[in-house]
Design a protein around this motif. Structure first.
Motif, mmCIF file in Angstrom:
data_model
loop_
_atom_site.group_PDB
_atom_site.id
_atom_site.type_symbol
_atom_site.label_atom_id
_atom_site.label_comp_id
_atom_site.label_asym_id
_atom_site.label_seq_id
_atom_site.Cartn_x
_atom_site.Cartn_y
_atom_site.Cartn_z
ATOM 1 N N GLY A 181 -39.483 24.771 73.525
ATOM 2 C CA GLY A 181 -38.182 24.423 74.081
ATOM 3 C C GLY A 181 -37.495 23.351 73.260
ATOM 4 N N ALA A 182 -36.186 23.203 73.529
ATOM 5 C CA ALA A 182 -35.375 22.174 72.871
ATOM 6 C C ALA A 182 -34.459 21.551 73.910
ATOM 7 C CB ALA A 182 -34.546 22.788 71.741
ATOM 8 N N TYR A 183 -34.117 20.293 73.713
ATOM 9 C CA TYR A 183 -33.153 19.654 74.602
ATOM 10 C C TYR A 183 -32.278 18.680 73.833
ATOM 11 C CZ TYR A 183 -36.443 15.646 75.113
ATOM 12 O OH TYR A 183 -37.281 14.584 74.896
ATOM 13 N N ILE A 184 -31.103 18.436 74.418
ATOM 14 C CA ILE A 184 -30.074 17.614 73.794
ATOM 15 C C ILE A 184 -29.182 17.074 74.907
ATOM 16 C CG2 ILE A 184 -28.456 19.552 73.484
ATOM 17 C CD1 ILE A 184 -27.821 18.380 70.682
ATOM 18 N N ASP A 185 -28.460 16.010 74.641
ATOM 19 C CA ASP A 185 -27.475 15.532 75.614
ATOM 20 C C ASP A 185 -26.200 15.152 74.886
ATOM 21 O OD1 ASP A 185 -27.414 12.283 75.445
ATOM 22 O OD2 ASP A 185 -29.445 13.013 75.093
ATOM 23 N N THR A 186 -25.082 15.206 75.624
ATOM 24 C CA THR A 186 -23.784 14.882 75.041
ATOM 25 C C THR A 186 -22.812 14.463 76.131
ATOM 26 O OG1 THR A 186 -21.994 15.680 73.614
ATOM 27 C CG2 THR A 186 -22.892 17.258 75.185
ATOM 28 N N PHE A 187 -21.864 13.599 75.782
ATOM 29 C CA PHE A 187 -20.757 13.319 76.683
ATOM 30 C C PHE A 187 -19.441 13.804 76.067
ATOM 31 C CE2 PHE A 187 -21.668 9.242 74.519
ATOM 32 C CZ PHE A 187 -20.477 9.035 73.831
ATOM 33 N N PRO B 37 -16.913 16.754 75.314
ATOM 34 C CA PRO B 37 -16.623 18.104 75.815
ATOM 35 C C PRO B 37 -16.744 19.185 74.737
ATOM 36 C CG PRO B 37 -14.974 16.551 76.603
ATOM 37 C CD PRO B 37 -15.816 15.819 75.595
ATOM 38 N N HIS B 38 -16.335 18.881 73.514
ATOM 39 C CA HIS B 38 -16.471 19.866 72.440
ATOM 40 C C HIS B 38 -17.941 20.095 72.115
ATOM 41 C CE1 HIS B 38 -15.523 22.324 68.997
ATOM 42 N NE2 HIS B 38 -16.320 21.559 68.262
ATOM 43 N N GLY B 39 -18.724 19.017 72.077
ATOM 44 C CA GLY B 39 -20.160 19.152 71.842
ATOM 45 C C GLY B 39 -20.809 20.020 72.908
ATOM 46 N N LEU B 40 -20.411 19.820 74.162
ATOM 47 C CA LEU B 40 -20.951 20.629 75.248
ATOM 48 C C LEU B 40 -20.702 22.113 74.973
ATOM 49 C CD1 LEU B 40 -22.176 20.916 78.104
ATOM 50 C CD2 LEU B 40 -19.853 20.571 79.002
ATOM 51 N N HIS B 41 -19.484 22.443 74.569
ATOM 52 C CA HIS B 41 -19.141 23.840 74.258
ATOM 53 C C HIS B 41 -20.001 24.366 73.101
ATOM 54 C CE1 HIS B 41 -16.791 27.446 73.514
ATOM 55 N NE2 HIS B 41 -16.691 27.059 72.253
ATOM 56 N N VAL B 42 -20.149 23.575 72.050
ATOM 57 C CA VAL B 42 -20.929 23.984 70.886
ATOM 58 C C VAL B 42 -22.375 24.267 71.290
ATOM 59 C CG1 VAL B 42 -21.909 23.159 68.691
ATOM 60 C CG2 VAL B 42 -19.467 22.870 69.172
ATOM 61 N N TYR B 43 -22.959 23.390 72.084
ATOM 62 C CA TYR B 43 -24.360 23.562 72.473
ATOM 63 C C TYR B 43 -24.532 24.769 73.387
ATOM 64 C CZ TYR B 43 -24.448 18.869 70.561
ATOM 65 O OH TYR B 43 -24.291 17.782 69.746
ATOM 66 N N GLN B 44 -23.587 24.972 74.301
ATOM 67 C CA GLN B 44 -23.666 26.147 75.164
ATOM 68 C C GLN B 44 -23.514 27.430 74.342
ATOM 69 O OE1 GLN B 44 -20.701 24.781 78.042
ATOM 70 N NE2 GLN B 44 -22.318 24.665 79.599
ATOM 71 N N LYS B 45 -22.634 27.405 73.358
ATOM 72 C CA LYS B 45 -22.461 28.561 72.477
ATOM 73 C C LYS B 45 -23.750 28.849 71.708
ATOM 74 C CE LYS B 45 -19.424 30.254 68.800
ATOM 75 N NZ LYS B 45 -18.308 29.930 67.904
ATOM 76 N N ALA B 46 -24.532 27.805 71.430
ATOM 77 C CA ALA B 46 -25.796 27.960 70.707
ATOM 78 C C ALA B 46 -26.952 28.343 71.641
ATOM 79 C CB ALA B 46 -26.135 26.673 69.955
ATOM 80 N N GLY B 47 -26.652 28.568 72.916
ATOM 81 C CA GLY B 47 -27.673 29.034 73.842
ATOM 82 C C GLY B 47 -28.293 27.987 74.737
#
Length: 143
Positions: free
Chosen positions: A101-107, A109-119
């Motif tokens: 597994g992998a995990y990441i955090d961000t505040f 909004p663009h980063g959130l979109h990028v990470y969701q796009k990456a799965g």
């Protein structure tokens, strides 16, 4: 154990040896509790033709997980898919290290979109961290 004679102090400039002692003691406790973490640094770098770093990831693997602590793309390189490509490279290395597994955090909004796009999928959030933003915590299966 009694609390008599103990002193609690707070510092904004702790001695590096004191901070290292906390980390060492917690590492020893966790290793005895759940086994060694096998923590290893993991970094991904992107350099331009002149050799200048234009993007990068810094994180580590431990206990079968990749943690992406920092992901940065220079302003002039944003919007070209570098974040996704770097994440894919970090995830491939994490799989080679037997991570599941992998995990990441961000505040951001663009980063959130990028990470969701990456799965990556949101598994938690803290409102107003920082004020006016929400810090999202995301994870992804690497299996």
């Amino acid at each position: 154990m009694t609390m008599t004679g103990l002193a609690i102090s707070v510092s904004d400039d702790p001695a590096p040896d004191d901070v290292a002692r906390i980390g060492s003691a917690l590492t020893d406790f966790n290793a005895a509790d759940v086994g060694p973490a096998g923590r290893r640094p993991l970094a991904v770098f992107v350099h331009d033709a002149a050799g200048e770093m234009v993007a990068g990831i810094s994180g580590y693997t431990a206990w079968g997980w990749l943690y992406v602590q920092w992901l940065w793309v220079s302003a002039e390189m944003r919007g070209q898919g570098l974040a996704g490509r770097m994440l894919a490279a970090a995830e491939a290395e994490a799989r080679d290290r037997s991570c599941h597994g992998a995990y990441i955090d961000t505040f951001n909004p663009h980063g959130l979109h990028v990470y969701q796009k990456a799965g990556y999928a949101v598994f938690g959030a803290l409102a107003d961290f920082p004020p006016g933003r929400t810090r999202h915590f995301l994870s992804k299966s690497l299996s």
